[in-house]
Design a protein around this motif. Sequence first.
Motif, PDB file in Angstrom:
ATOM      1  N   ALA A  99      71.038  48.176  32.370  1.00 23.34           N
ATOM      2  CA  ALA A  99      71.623  49.521  32.335  1.00 23.34           C
ATOM      3  C   ALA A  99      70.578  50.543  31.904  1.00 23.34           C
ATOM      4  O   ALA A  99      70.572  51.687  32.385  1.00 23.34           O
ATOM      5  CB  ALA A  99      72.825  49.550  31.400  1.00 23.34           C
ATOM      6  N   GLU A 100      69.690  50.149  31.011  1.00 19.34           N
ATOM      7  CA  GLU A 100      68.623  51.048  30.561  1.00 19.34           C
ATOM      8  C   GLU A 100      67.685  51.383  31.713  1.00 19.34           C
ATOM      9  O   GLU A 100      67.208  52.502  31.832  1.00 19.34           O
ATOM     10  CB  GLU A 100      67.846  50.407  29.408  1.00 19.34           C
ATOM     11  N   THR A 112      67.745  49.053  23.129  1.00 21.32           N
ATOM     12  CA  THR A 112      68.860  49.039  24.060  1.00 21.32           C
ATOM     13  C   THR A 112      69.759  47.845  23.799  1.00 21.32           C
ATOM     14  O   THR A 112      69.335  46.848  23.228  1.00 21.32           O
ATOM     15  CB  THR A 112      68.352  48.991  25.521  1.00 21.32           C
ATOM     16  N   GLY A 146      67.412  57.590  36.359  1.00 25.12           N
ATOM     17  CA  GLY A 146      68.094  58.884  36.466  1.00 25.12           C
ATOM     18  C   GLY A 146      67.451  59.974  35.627  1.00 25.12           C
ATOM     19  O   GLY A 146      67.350  61.125  36.051  1.00 25.12           O
ATOM     20  N   LEU A 147      67.010  59.621  34.458  1.00 25.68           N
ATOM     21  CA  LEU A 147      66.429  60.582  33.528  1.00 25.68           C
ATOM     22  C   LEU A 147      65.007  61.003  33.914  1.00 25.68           C
ATOM     23  O   LEU A 147      64.656  62.175  33.828  1.00 25.68           O
ATOM     24  CB  LEU A 147      66.412  59.979  32.124  1.00 25.68           C
ATOM     25  N   ASP A 154      73.994  63.078  25.199  1.00 22.50           N
ATOM     26  CA  ASP A 154      74.187  61.622  25.281  1.00 22.50           C
ATOM     27  C   ASP A 154      72.923  60.889  25.692  1.00 22.50           C
ATOM     28  O   ASP A 154      72.791  59.711  25.453  1.00 22.50           O
ATOM     29  CB  ASP A 154      75.283  61.289  26.291  1.00 22.50           C
ATOM     30  N   ARG A 155      71.996  61.575  26.348  1.00 26.83           N
ATOM     31  CA  ARG A 155      70.807  60.879  26.849  1.00 26.83           C
ATOM     32  C   ARG A 155      69.926  60.363  25.730  1.00 26.83           C
ATOM     33  O   ARG A 155      69.064  59.542  25.954  1.00 26.83           O
ATOM     34  CB  ARG A 155      70.024  61.740  27.819  1.00 26.83           C
ATOM     35  N   GLU A 179      68.507  51.644  34.862  1.00 24.39           N
ATOM     36  CA  GLU A 179      69.211  52.665  35.655  1.00 24.39           C
ATOM     37  C   GLU A 179      69.201  54.028  34.955  1.00 24.39           C
ATOM     38  O   GLU A 179      69.004  55.057  35.596  1.00 24.39           O
ATOM     39  CB  GLU A 179      70.659  52.231  35.921  1.00 24.39           C
ATOM     40  N   ARG A 180      69.429  54.013  33.647  1.00 21.63           N
ATOM     41  CA  ARG A 180      69.443  55.273  32.886  1.00 21.63           C
ATOM     42  C   ARG A 180      68.092  55.961  32.966  1.00 21.63           C
ATOM     43  O   ARG A 180      68.008  57.166  33.204  1.00 21.63           O
ATOM     44  CB  ARG A 180      69.802  54.999  31.430  1.00 21.63           C
ATOM     45  N   LEU A 181      67.012  55.188  32.779  1.00 24.61           N
ATOM     46  CA  LEU A 181      65.671  55.775  32.835  1.00 24.61           C
ATOM     47  C   LEU A 181      65.329  56.291  34.223  1.00 24.61           C
ATOM     48  O   LEU A 181      64.670  57.316  34.364  1.00 24.61           O
ATOM     49  CB  LEU A 181      64.626  54.751  32.359  1.00 24.61           C
TER      50      LEU A 181
END
Length: 137
Positions: A126-127, A121, A133-134, A3-4, A129-131
């Motif tokens: 939200a992107e 995006t 985490g990644l 999903d990433r 936050e996603r980045l």
Amino acid sequence: MSDRHIIKGGTRDRQIYEYAVLRVVPRVERGECINAGVLVYCRAESYVGARTHLDEARLLALDPEADVAGVRAALRAVEGMCAGGPAAGQAADDTPGRRFRWLVAPRSTVVQPGPVHTGLTTDPAAETERLLGLLVK
């Protein structure tokens, strides 16, 4: 495929964004670094944001005498500049794009931006936050 790497939403909903990783280089002469945050800019949404996370143990492993409080203050200043308003200091009246460009300009300090990359995006916040985490956590 995980999903990433999947971009959700229709093609008309996606906007181009730019991002850079914030690195902490405790001893510039050694060149060793840890990732400590991300900067995201989306012109179409007039969005600039930063999220940071400092892994103190990793920083101290690179340099046991690192100024942890100073690094945290520098990372908070980046988040403040992205937020705009009084927290952005002299850059408060600058556009999101100008603030992003200033933050990603190369510098030889303890907190440095990495190269700028691009993506698509539907939600720049939200992107961010996603980045984080990644690429950081």
